[in-house]
Design an enzyme around this catalytic site. Sequence first.
Site, mmCIF file in Angstrom:
data_model
loop_
_atom_site.group_PDB
_atom_site.id
_atom_site.type_symbol
_atom_site.label_atom_id
_atom_site.label_comp_id
_atom_site.label_asym_id
_atom_site.label_seq_id
_atom_site.Cartn_x
_atom_site.Cartn_y
_atom_site.Cartn_z
ATOM 1 N N GLU A 296 1.423 -0.799 0.147
ATOM 2 C CA GLU A 296 0.151 0.191 0.053
ATOM 3 C C GLU A 296 0.959 1.289 0.225
ATOM 4 O O GLU A 296 1.525 1.492 0.891
ATOM 5 C CB GLU A 296 -1.339 -0.371 1.202
ATOM 6 C CG GLU A 296 -1.902 1.369 1.474
ATOM 7 C CD GLU A 296 -2.845 1.980 0.017
ATOM 8 O OE1 GLU A 296 -3.201 0.988 -1.018
ATOM 9 O OE2 GLU A 296 -2.313 2.845 0.038
ATOM 10 N N HIS B 214 -25.067 -1.353 -2.960
ATOM 11 C CA HIS B 214 -25.657 -0.870 -4.091
ATOM 12 C C HIS B 214 -27.435 -2.456 -4.555
ATOM 13 O O HIS B 214 -26.089 -3.185 -4.258
ATOM 14 C CB HIS B 214 -25.247 -0.506 -5.465
ATOM 15 C CG HIS B 214 -24.823 0.996 -4.856
ATOM 16 N ND1 HIS B 214 -25.825 1.568 -4.982
ATOM 17 C CD2 HIS B 214 -23.185 1.654 -4.478
ATOM 18 C CE1 HIS B 214 -25.122 3.041 -5.393
ATOM 19 N NE2 HIS B 214 -23.363 2.727 -4.554
ATOM 20 N N VAL C 158 4.508 1.130 -4.991
ATOM 21 C CA VAL C 158 5.264 0.173 -6.635
ATOM 22 C C VAL C 158 5.880 0.931 -7.278
ATOM 23 O O VAL C 158 5.315 2.022 -7.595
ATOM 24 C CB VAL C 158 4.913 -0.626 -6.726
ATOM 25 C CG1 VAL C 158 4.968 -1.494 -8.190
ATOM 26 C CG2 VAL C 158 4.049 -1.796 -5.667
ATOM 27 N N ARG D 289 -12.572 9.291 -7.825
ATOM 28 C CA ARG D 289 -13.436 7.906 -8.601
ATOM 29 C C ARG D 289 -11.978 7.600 -9.922
ATOM 30 O O ARG D 289 -11.983 7.987 -10.239
ATOM 31 C CB ARG D 289 -14.858 8.510 -9.573
ATOM 32 C CG ARG D 289 -15.873 8.373 -8.459
ATOM 33 C CD ARG D 289 -16.581 8.741 -10.126
ATOM 34 N NE ARG D 289 -17.944 9.494 -8.704
ATOM 35 C CZ ARG D 289 -18.694 10.528 -8.515
ATOM 36 N NH1 ARG D 289 -17.876 11.218 -9.009
ATOM 37 N NH2 ARG D 289 -19.506 11.597 -8.394
ATOM 38 N N GLU E 15 -15.085 1.305 -9.673
ATOM 39 C CA GLU E 15 -15.294 2.325 -8.977
ATOM 40 C C GLU E 15 -17.148 2.161 -8.439
ATOM 41 O O GLU E 15 -16.965 1.122 -8.296
ATOM 42 C CB GLU E 15 -16.021 3.773 -9.946
ATOM 43 C CG GLU E 15 -16.846 3.096 -11.589
ATOM 44 C CD GLU E 15 -16.790 4.997 -12.417
ATOM 45 O OE1 GLU E 15 -17.257 5.578 -11.715
ATOM 46 O OE2 GLU E 15 -17.101 4.721 -13.374
ATOM 47 N N CYS F 112 -17.296 13.781 21.614
ATOM 48 C CA CYS F 112 -18.543 14.065 20.294
ATOM 49 C C CYS F 112 -18.275 12.343 20.078
ATOM 50 O O CYS F 112 -19.951 12.541 19.699
ATOM 51 C CB CYS F 112 -18.100 14.749 19.554
ATOM 52 S SG CYS F 112 -17.161 16.429 19.782
#
Lengths: 498, 416
Positions: free
Chosen positions: A34, A52, A173, A313, A345, A410
């Site tokens: 990463e 979705h 990378v 995106r 995406e 909070c």
Amino acid sequence: MPDKFDVAIIGGGVVGCAIARELSRYQLRVVVLERAADVARGTSGKNSGVVHTGINVPTGSRKAALNVAGARVFEDFCKDLDVPFDRVGKVIVALEEDQTPDLESLMARGIANGVPDLEIIDSATLKRMEPNISGAAALNVPTAAIACPYSLNIALAESSAEAGVEFMLNSPVTAINGDEGDFQITTPGGTVNAALIVNSAGLFSDKIARMVGIKRWRIWPCRGEYVILDKRAGSLINSMVYPVPPKGGAGLGVHITPTTDGNILLGPSADYTNDADDVRTTPKIRRQLLKEAAEFLPALSPRDVITAYSGMRPKLVPSKVGGFGDFVLEEVPEQLGMMNLVGIESPGLTASPAIADEISGWVRERIPAKKNSNFKGKWTAVDRVRDETPEKIDALIGEDPAYGEIICRCEMVTRKEIIDSINNGLEATSLNAIKYRSRATMGRCQGGFCGPRIIDLLIENGHSPESLTLTGGDSWLFLGSVEDLRKGRTREAVEAGN
Amino acid sequence: MSSHEQADVAVIGGGPAGLAAAAEAKAAGASRVLLLERDDRVGGILNQQVHDGFGTKVFNEALTGPEYAAIYEDRVNEREVETWLKTHVINVTKDRLITVHSDKGLRTIEAGSVVLSMGCRERTRGAIGTAGTRPAGVFTAGAVQNYMNVRNLAVGRKVVILGSGDIGLIMARRLKLEGAEVVCVAEILPQPSGIGANLVRCLEDFDIPLYLSTTVVEIHGKSRVTGVTLAEVGPKMGEKKGTRRFIECDTLLLSVGLIPENELTNKIGIITNPVTTGAVVDDSFRTSVPGIFSCGNVLQVHDVVDYATMESEKAGTAAAIWATTGKLPDADIKVSAGAGLRYVLPATISGTDAVDFTMRSWREEHDQSVIFKSGGEEVRRLRMPHMEPAGMIRVRVGKGRFRRIVNNELTVEVGA
């Protein structure tokens, strides 16, 4: 670290980490590379968190199959990892009568894609379901759900790490050499050897492919800005509220989405940019989001805005084409042994378990492996006081008094949760790593009260002030002590001990 | 629940307001007074305010924040107020049942009176909607004050300050004294938000420029702040074309206002004033819910701590009287803010005792008067050489004057 890995996964987004978790079921040597200081720092950490159903995707597409398959298992996927999930449902609202045909065509496509329980509701029914929303009609999608996207991404990563997957953070990378069975992957921290590569680099997946000579894809970053509203506004809506999708638009239109933590998101906008890291926010879009959302939700107040942020995106279609491309999951002849996941995406979050399943199959076809006994089907990060009953809170405090000290008021995060977040399995140490694991600093005061206290805990846990960062890399927080400032020392000099 | 306790008066928040209220509640005859503080010590924001200037009204000398706090901390200890530290109030009911969270578990307290003195928090970048990237190096001024003065940490070397609130001005001086370069202070309003004395002592004396009608329109830097873009704004706060300029810096400090911490107040269902966002109170600092009082910065943002102390002492006394006798004078006279004033407090008075009215003006005014009127007739008039929105105006009206009130209404306004 082993000399050679079976699989190197490039990119610690939700797709890369879902694959890591799926592969951790087997005795495979897996590494996740990463580039950022933590997982979930790109597209995966900054989206609407919507599970979705599959009404928006073209029937017969790869995307539709993976979306519907992912949606089917998503609730269990979250439950297994102790990740917040809520089937709040969705209404797609036609502001005017003339948009009703659009609702009908959406419904027809949803039915063709296998989405259950769809119905078109009239204005009065909508008003009953969502008293604060005004519209002429709506498509009711009761099976749509929300999940906490970064919590899922982090849980996938940490559970995989616990089962033996290696995570190399801060490891962009820069080159890939070799071939199937013997890839050499270069990062600033050294070279990693692996038999197979999964390119799940999201916004940079085209660049990773180009490192091995695959030039067929190009990612067009498309920024989406959000504003996040205080929890006091959370009761304004019960379900997700979407507009009729704009034709040829890069997104689904500005929607009003509850989060699993009780806030509301407005957004996202859709603006193409040349720089995938350019996650700025702009006053123009902020005003526009508030204005567009107010068309559905007149009770919205700009005073409820806590903050704004942007996600990006990884689109496979440029702005002049518009709309969406299909998901790419391909091993291509130019480079065997490398699986490219490109253009994932929306609905990539929903599809991630299905993608992971498919890629796990691809890996195991090449490298058969036995089950890994260290894999845990059910995994829990930490007990969170804010989700518990008074009796359980009392019991937790009895076990460990650190549960009795609220650091972030909070969001009701205790000292114990902060310490557990500091000692996370990925060894991610930035302030944001703690924020995304504990929710501390995410509330209305944005860390004004708890920030210094979290810094204390980081220092108590062995971090020097000048080494602390907001998001890793050069995002330093302190140059040193007040004396260092007075004496004109640079942060680098303080860190080097000069 | 681990335990259930009872108290005559429970005070929520141990900053200057809570300390004063608790000490006076005890002095006024409450037998058990609990002071509930979430931090590991009392004193609140005073603990990080190492500059002097506190106490000039109450003690007639200039003390530092910690010195001022120590006087009241000693006072609550001498009077045997019970202070619960690291204790977080998670709920208060209308019947004054308080739930607290601490390392002793969850406990409930049944209180005769409750004093809300939670103070305020700083407005953040998100709340003001500053555009640009989201790098490290954007801090609120109070957070930086805490890092420097309590934790001995330096946040950066080249600093731009947005907003001319008092904490921002004080931090400009503090940073400069410690060797940082303070490039400028930008203020979106045409007038400063901090009090005049601080403009001289903190900016002019240190040659730090103040740009009025100017704001930060964009923050730059992907990892750490690399600079900000300033632009001038017109009378309607719109950006003036052609006035953008980039300023290199590694730190942006925000001093863009304070927000009273009224989350508990709202949760209880207490009626609040949309201008102050704090509770609507009478001259005993009673809120709309019987037995619940409010004082200090959670009620209204004060400019000087001494006034928060004086106000809270009255609130603490009243809370004790209510808890022990159940009686306070009825406040039937309605007070409203007239021309020139943003608000006036209290909202109702009894007329049985002198009242210290507090208010803020809309604009800077010179040689004007604060005029109290009832039934069209003047009740009291006080000449004010200078009024500014940044300063709280405080006017005492003796009880004799209240005899002139008709129809139980009193209006306060600014006039010649």
